[in-house]
Scaffold this active site. Structure first.
Site, PDB file in Angstrom:
ATOM      1  CB  CYS A 256      -0.772   4.775   2.470  1.00  0.00           C
ATOM      2  SG  CYS A 256      -0.117   5.870   3.750  1.00  0.00           S
ATOM      3  CG  HIS A 350      -2.276   1.481   6.099  1.00  0.00           C
ATOM      4  ND1 HIS A 350      -1.149   1.012   5.447  1.00  0.00           N
ATOM      5  CD2 HIS A 350      -2.024   2.783   6.373  1.00  0.00           C
ATOM      6  CE1 HIS A 350      -0.251   1.979   5.357  1.00  0.00           C
ATOM      7  NE2 HIS A 350      -0.759   3.065   5.912  1.00  0.00           N
ATOM      8  CD  GLU A 352      -2.157  -2.378   4.641  1.00  0.00           C
ATOM      9  OE1 GLU A 352      -1.340  -1.735   5.319  1.00  0.00           O
ATOM     10  OE2 GLU A 352      -3.064  -1.816   3.995  1.00  0.00           O
TER      11      GLU A 352
END
Length: 390
Positions: A256, A350, A352
């Site tokens: 990001c 993202h 994660e």
């Protein structure tokens, strides 16, 4: 003042919505952005990347599953304000420990409910993200509009240091330690070091103000830059740190904000998107595999890099590795050496994502593979040098 007092939302172009107070009562300002996820509001609220932003949820019914102590992505709620259409009156989930409204009140987050979030979202798509104010303290439209227009803008804002840790800490590897990573916290989410530690990585989380000496002090096998808020063009220190690491050949992975800073370190510009990408349903093409992933996003800025061909940089050949299929926004970068070997990479989205989807979790494995290759290269180079000295 009654619990659900009248409240107003005023955009900087004068568009006004009347609703009821939700969460804390009072007044707040920020950049109005919308998130398209139907779930994961707890992760959204606690994502430091939303610092100084007022989040509008496009899903009409929000708060069904309440709030718990296991899912936050940081130690607090970071959004400046929260906008929903129909808040759940009673949460219903076995993990719920409090209602969303109570959590917002406890942390002083001003919100508004009972407004047409569909109309508000359509307005932002047409006119672009803009400053906004929410108030249950003063429902005079003209007065609030004046204060909105006097509030700070997101363009030009350097915010990563405001959300970063002040002290370094370590998330130890689960099981056998394979690698050590220096992770610069620009607004890091809890699940990021957790996913690295599950892969045998000792994660040294460092403050946003860290220098190349701080990074080298942990003797890392790789460098990681996290997500974070603000304008990447207003950030200089982290770009210089990253360039120093690239000069030393340290493998790099960025997410990001870390993708935007990687772009700047390679010589590309960045620009503000009209209304950004936010939510957990964004389709991205990984050009290295040809696969399409459904991904989680939260960004209002993007890297300005050519979608085709490669760009020669002082550190190697840079190419765009991932592209958003909705609007062709750059979603990832790769840096390779003259022989075509991967040296560093980053993605705009993202992998994660704690609330899902998990299509891109493989990128953490790609980072491990990259560090393993670099360790092998270093070992071979050391062996060759030793042989040559004999």
């Amino acid at each position: 003042m009654p619990r659900h007092a009248p409240a107003i939302l005023v955009l900087e172009d004068g568009r006004t919505f009347h609703g009821r107070s939700y969460g804390a009562e009072g007044e707040t300002f920020g950049e109005a952005v919308f998130s398209t996820g139907m779930t994961g509001y707890q992760e959204t609220l606690t994502d430091p990347s939303y610092h100084r932003q007022v989040v509008i949820m496009t899903a009409p019914h929000v708060g069904n599953t309440g709030m718990n102590d296991e899912d936050p992505e940081s130690s607090r709620i970071w959004v400046s304000g929260f906008v929903v259409r129909d808040p759940a009156r009673v949460p219903s989930n076995w993990r719920s420990q409090r209602s969303l409204g109570d959590a917002l009140r406890e942390q002083g987050v001003v919100g508004i409910s009972d407004i047409d979030t569909r109309a508000l979202t359509r307005h932002l798509r047409e006119r672009g993200a803009m400053r906004v104010g929410i108030s249950s303290a003063d429902t005079t439209v003209a007065a609030l509009l004046e204060r909105v227009r006097a509030s700070g803008e997101m363009a030009g804002a350097n915010l990563s240091e405001a959300v970063s840790t002040t002290n370094a800490y370590v998330i130890p590897a689960v099981g056998t330690r394979r690698f050590t990573v220096a992770a610069v916290d620009l607004g890091i989410k809890t699940n990021t070091p957790r996913m690295m530690s599950e892969r045998g990585i000792d994660v040294h989380v460092l403050p946003a103000t860290s220098t190349i000496d701080d990074v080298l002090a942990v003797q890392p096998d790789g460098l990681f830059f996290s997500n974070g808020p603000g304008d990447p063009a207003a950030t200089t220190g982290q770009v210089e740190l990253l360039q120093a690491a690239l000069e030393r050949g340290i493998p790099y992975f960025g997410i990001c904000f870390g993708n935007q800073l990687f772009g700047r370190a390679l010589g590309f510009g960045t620009y503000k998107l009209k209304y950004g990408h936010r939510g957990i349903n964004q389709p991205v093409l990984d050009r290295t595999t040809g696969k399409v992933e459904v991904t989680a996003h939260n960004h209002g800025f993007a890297v300005d890099a050519p979608l085709e061909g490669s760009t020669t940089t002082p550190y190697g050949e840079a190419t765009v590795s991932h592209v958003c299929l909705n609007d062709d926004v750059v979603e990832g970068l790769e840096l390779r050496d003259a022989g075509g070997a991967l040296k560093s990479f980053s993605v705009q989205y993202h992998p994660e994502a704690a609330a899902g989807p998990h299509d891109a979790a493989y990128l953490f494995d790609r980072f491990c593979d990259l560090m393993g290759l670099d360790t092998t290269r270093s070992s071979l180079a050391s062996h060759s040098t030793t042989e040559g000295e004999r």
